[in-house]
Design a protein around this motif. Sequence first.
Motif, mmCIF file in Angstrom:
data_model
loop_
_atom_site.group_PDB
_atom_site.id
_atom_site.type_symbol
_atom_site.label_atom_id
_atom_site.label_comp_id
_atom_site.label_asym_id
_atom_site.label_seq_id
_atom_site.Cartn_x
_atom_site.Cartn_y
_atom_site.Cartn_z
ATOM 1 N N GLN A 171 0.808 -1.238 -0.130
ATOM 2 C CA GLN A 171 -0.073 0.010 0.048
ATOM 3 C C GLN A 171 0.979 1.207 0.004
ATOM 4 O O GLN A 171 0.715 2.009 -0.896
ATOM 5 N N LEU B 43 -10.891 2.962 3.105
ATOM 6 C CA LEU B 43 -10.570 2.763 1.738
ATOM 7 C C LEU B 43 -9.053 2.988 2.135
ATOM 8 O O LEU B 43 -8.508 3.862 2.730
ATOM 9 N N ASP B 44 -8.316 2.391 1.355
ATOM 10 C CA ASP B 44 -6.745 2.355 1.512
ATOM 11 C C ASP B 44 -6.348 3.647 1.002
ATOM 12 O O ASP B 44 -5.704 4.341 1.594
ATOM 13 N N GLU C 21 -8.392 0.612 -3.809
ATOM 14 C CA GLU C 21 -8.048 -0.630 -2.667
ATOM 15 C C GLU C 21 -6.734 -1.375 -3.156
ATOM 16 O O GLU C 21 -6.895 -1.954 -4.345
ATOM 17 N N ASP D 265 -5.111 -4.483 -2.794
ATOM 18 C CA ASP D 265 -5.597 -5.888 -2.194
ATOM 19 C C ASP D 265 -4.420 -7.103 -2.427
ATOM 20 O O ASP D 265 -4.031 -7.258 -3.570
ATOM 21 N N HIS E 164 -6.919 -10.793 0.641
ATOM 22 C CA HIS E 164 -8.465 -10.365 -0.072
ATOM 23 C C HIS E 164 -8.768 -11.412 -1.137
ATOM 24 O O HIS E 164 -9.789 -11.103 -1.675
ATOM 25 N N THR F 21 -14.577 -9.219 0.375
ATOM 26 C CA THR F 21 -13.787 -8.007 -0.494
ATOM 27 C C THR F 21 -14.939 -7.624 -1.461
ATOM 28 O O THR F 21 -15.104 -6.418 -2.072
ATOM 29 N N LYS G 123 -17.685 -5.406 0.295
ATOM 30 C CA LYS G 123 -17.060 -3.900 0.524
ATOM 31 C C LYS G 123 -17.202 -3.194 -0.969
ATOM 32 O O LYS G 123 -17.731 -2.176 -0.935
ATOM 33 N N ARG G 124 -16.734 -3.868 -1.913
ATOM 34 C CA ARG G 124 -16.725 -3.118 -3.237
ATOM 35 C C ARG G 124 -18.127 -2.744 -3.795
ATOM 36 O O ARG G 124 -18.285 -1.456 -4.076
ATOM 37 N N SER H 183 -9.185 -1.353 -7.910
ATOM 38 C CA SER H 183 -8.376 -2.495 -7.189
ATOM 39 C C SER H 183 -7.145 -2.748 -7.820
ATOM 40 O O SER H 183 -7.056 -2.758 -9.065
#
Length: 110
Positions: free
Chosen positions: A10, A36-37, A50, A52, A56, A66, A69-70, A83
């Motif tokens: 990340q 959210l990242d 995101e 992942d 995930h 996952t 969430k999306r 993603s």
Amino acid sequence: SRGSHVSNLQTDVVSVICSIGLKPKEEELTQIGYSLDALVVVNGRNVGVEVDGPSHFIGRKPKGSTLLKRRQVVNVEGISLVSVPYWEWNELGQDRNKKQNYIRSLLGLI
């Protein structure tokens, strides 16, 4: 999830987002409570990014949590979501230009 640590993956993705001139907000909490990242503004609209990692996925298929969430972020929050699967990022190696082009393409900037 709250209190989650930021992975090296990340950190790398966010640094590339910054290097193309965007200003991401990291670990942005949505109105319904998803983290959210990264959240960036692209052409006047919010786009969640995101990053992942392996947790995930089952194989290369996203886990149910996952996918949920999306769906929730897009349908309930109205935030576009992209993603970055870990294997795609890893395939780019250490090539900064490839990583920048990947992010630009993902965000619809090229």
